[in-house]
Design a protein around this motif. Sequence first.
Motif, PDB file in Angstrom:
ATOM      1  N   TRP A 185     -24.727 -49.764 -72.533  1.00 28.27           N
ATOM      2  CA  TRP A 185     -25.761 -50.118 -71.568  1.00 28.27           C
ATOM      3  C   TRP A 185     -25.717 -51.616 -71.290  1.00 28.27           C
ATOM      4  O   TRP A 185     -25.494 -52.415 -72.192  1.00 28.27           O
ATOM      5  N   TYR A 198     -30.355 -52.438 -72.350  1.00 26.95           N
ATOM      6  CA  TYR A 198     -31.398 -51.487 -71.940  1.00 26.95           C
ATOM      7  C   TYR A 198     -31.838 -50.609 -73.102  1.00 26.95           C
ATOM      8  O   TYR A 198     -33.029 -50.329 -73.278  1.00 26.95           O
ATOM      9  N   MET A 220     -28.750 -55.776 -65.250  1.00 25.36           N
ATOM     10  CA  MET A 220     -29.295 -54.744 -64.369  1.00 25.36           C
ATOM     11  C   MET A 220     -30.056 -55.371 -63.208  1.00 25.36           C
ATOM     12  O   MET A 220     -29.944 -54.930 -62.055  1.00 25.36           O
ATOM     13  N   VAL A 266     -37.569 -53.787 -65.082  1.00 19.97           N
ATOM     14  CA  VAL A 266     -36.695 -52.625 -65.245  1.00 19.97           C
ATOM     15  C   VAL A 266     -37.582 -51.417 -65.519  1.00 19.97           C
ATOM     16  O   VAL A 266     -38.386 -51.422 -66.451  1.00 19.97           O
ATOM     17  N   GLN A 312     -29.798 -52.987 -60.015  1.00 23.76           N
ATOM     18  CA  GLN A 312     -29.763 -51.621 -60.544  1.00 23.76           C
ATOM     19  C   GLN A 312     -30.752 -51.531 -61.695  1.00 23.76           C
ATOM     20  O   GLN A 312     -30.395 -51.223 -62.841  1.00 23.76           O
ATOM     21  N   ASN A 313     -32.009 -51.778 -61.384  1.00 24.53           N
ATOM     22  CA  ASN A 313     -33.021 -51.855 -62.437  1.00 24.53           C
ATOM     23  C   ASN A 313     -33.988 -50.682 -62.452  1.00 24.53           C
ATOM     24  O   ASN A 313     -35.102 -50.776 -62.963  1.00 24.53           O
ATOM     25  N   TRP A 362     -26.104 -41.470 -60.233  1.00 26.12           N
ATOM     26  CA  TRP A 362     -27.286 -42.189 -60.712  1.00 26.12           C
ATOM     27  C   TRP A 362     -28.366 -41.231 -61.210  1.00 26.12           C
ATOM     28  O   TRP A 362     -29.298 -41.646 -61.907  1.00 26.12           O
ATOM     29  N   TYR A 369     -29.760 -47.197 -61.076  1.00 25.55           N
ATOM     30  CA  TYR A 369     -28.662 -47.594 -61.962  1.00 25.55           C
ATOM     31  C   TYR A 369     -27.665 -46.449 -62.118  1.00 25.55           C
ATOM     32  O   TYR A 369     -28.044 -45.299 -62.360  1.00 25.55           O
ATOM     33  N   ASN A 429     -27.699 -57.099 -60.714  1.00 25.70           N
ATOM     34  CA  ASN A 429     -26.941 -56.128 -59.921  1.00 25.70           C
ATOM     35  C   ASN A 429     -27.840 -55.236 -59.065  1.00 25.70           C
ATOM     36  O   ASN A 429     -27.354 -54.314 -58.408  1.00 25.70           O
ATOM     37  N   VAL A 469     -33.726 -46.724 -63.773  1.00 27.62           N
ATOM     38  CA  VAL A 469     -32.966 -45.659 -64.424  1.00 27.62           C
ATOM     39  C   VAL A 469     -33.697 -44.342 -64.166  1.00 27.62           C
ATOM     40  O   VAL A 469     -34.909 -44.245 -64.376  1.00 27.62           O
TER      41      VAL A 469
END
Length: 325
Positions: A163, A39, A169, A124, A174-175, A190, A155, A172, A177
């Motif tokens: 990272w 990332y 990401m 992301v 979790q994209n 988060w 995330y 999972n 931030v």
Amino acid sequence: MSFIIKNIIYYTLLIHFFTQLINAQRKCNGYESLCNKSYNEVVYPTTHNSFAVGKTFSSNQELSIDKQLTDGIRGLMLDIYPYEDGSIHFCHTDCNDPMFLDAGNAVDILSIITSFLQQNPNEVITIFIENFNGNVPADQINEIFTSSGLINYVYTPSSHDSWPTLNEMIDNHQNVVVFSDKLHDEAYPWYLSLDEYVSYNNYVSLQNENWNCDVYGGDGSLFLLYHMKHVQILDKGYLPDTSSIDKTNSLDGINEHTQYCDRNINYLAVDFYNHGDVVAFAAGLNGEDYSSKQTGSKAVSGSQNKKFNKYQSLTLLFLLSFLFI
């Protein structure tokens, strides 16, 4: 003759099979090469005050957030305030004053981002929350993210220094931030402190001032570059310099600024992104050639992705094996 026909079918299916495999190759934020990058190794074109859409003195963008995302913007800056009815809105300074471009209920705006990710799962996105007056606590932030469904994509880092790759990401889910300048709470890991993770230059640069990349705030290893020119309005503050926006946001204009940076840029933030080439410039910093990419909605990598059905694969392999015998 049957042998010839069998071979024609065989090679037709073989070509189709490998074509499907190639089309199924994941593209992260538009490019295959970014998938295996961490990332913090990627540059994200970002809109300053993404919600402030219009043609008034309070505007910073001309196109809506969903259009921004479709066009390749991957960083969104959102100012958050409590509204008179107790809800949370995105706006400038005073959500009850129409002059300050109230973008509406925060849940509705965040739901647009959720919908985009549902349709484009290989993207992301970074969200910067400016809790300007510091009067929206983290539990309320958590509520609007939960109500919008965006909480399912946030995330949560395991450390400050490491990272995951974009691939990880995305896999999972979790994209997204999320950084904020105030009121963090360990109950919501988060919801990240901007100053702990990000360093940034001064967002104000007047018409007659030279560009610089000097760190103005933050202690993080990620770097946010504000690339904007302003005019000062007496003692009332600063407004975007729209008279030179095309030059400022051009490839040459951005390059004039970035040449002074002795560190990697992660977020390239601009006003009126649709004037100029910020998405193309970010692609160049990522080692990619944007000129070969399609524009408009087709530029979104998620919409270009074609999911390859495993049952199609098995069927084709079976047919190929049968024909080969």
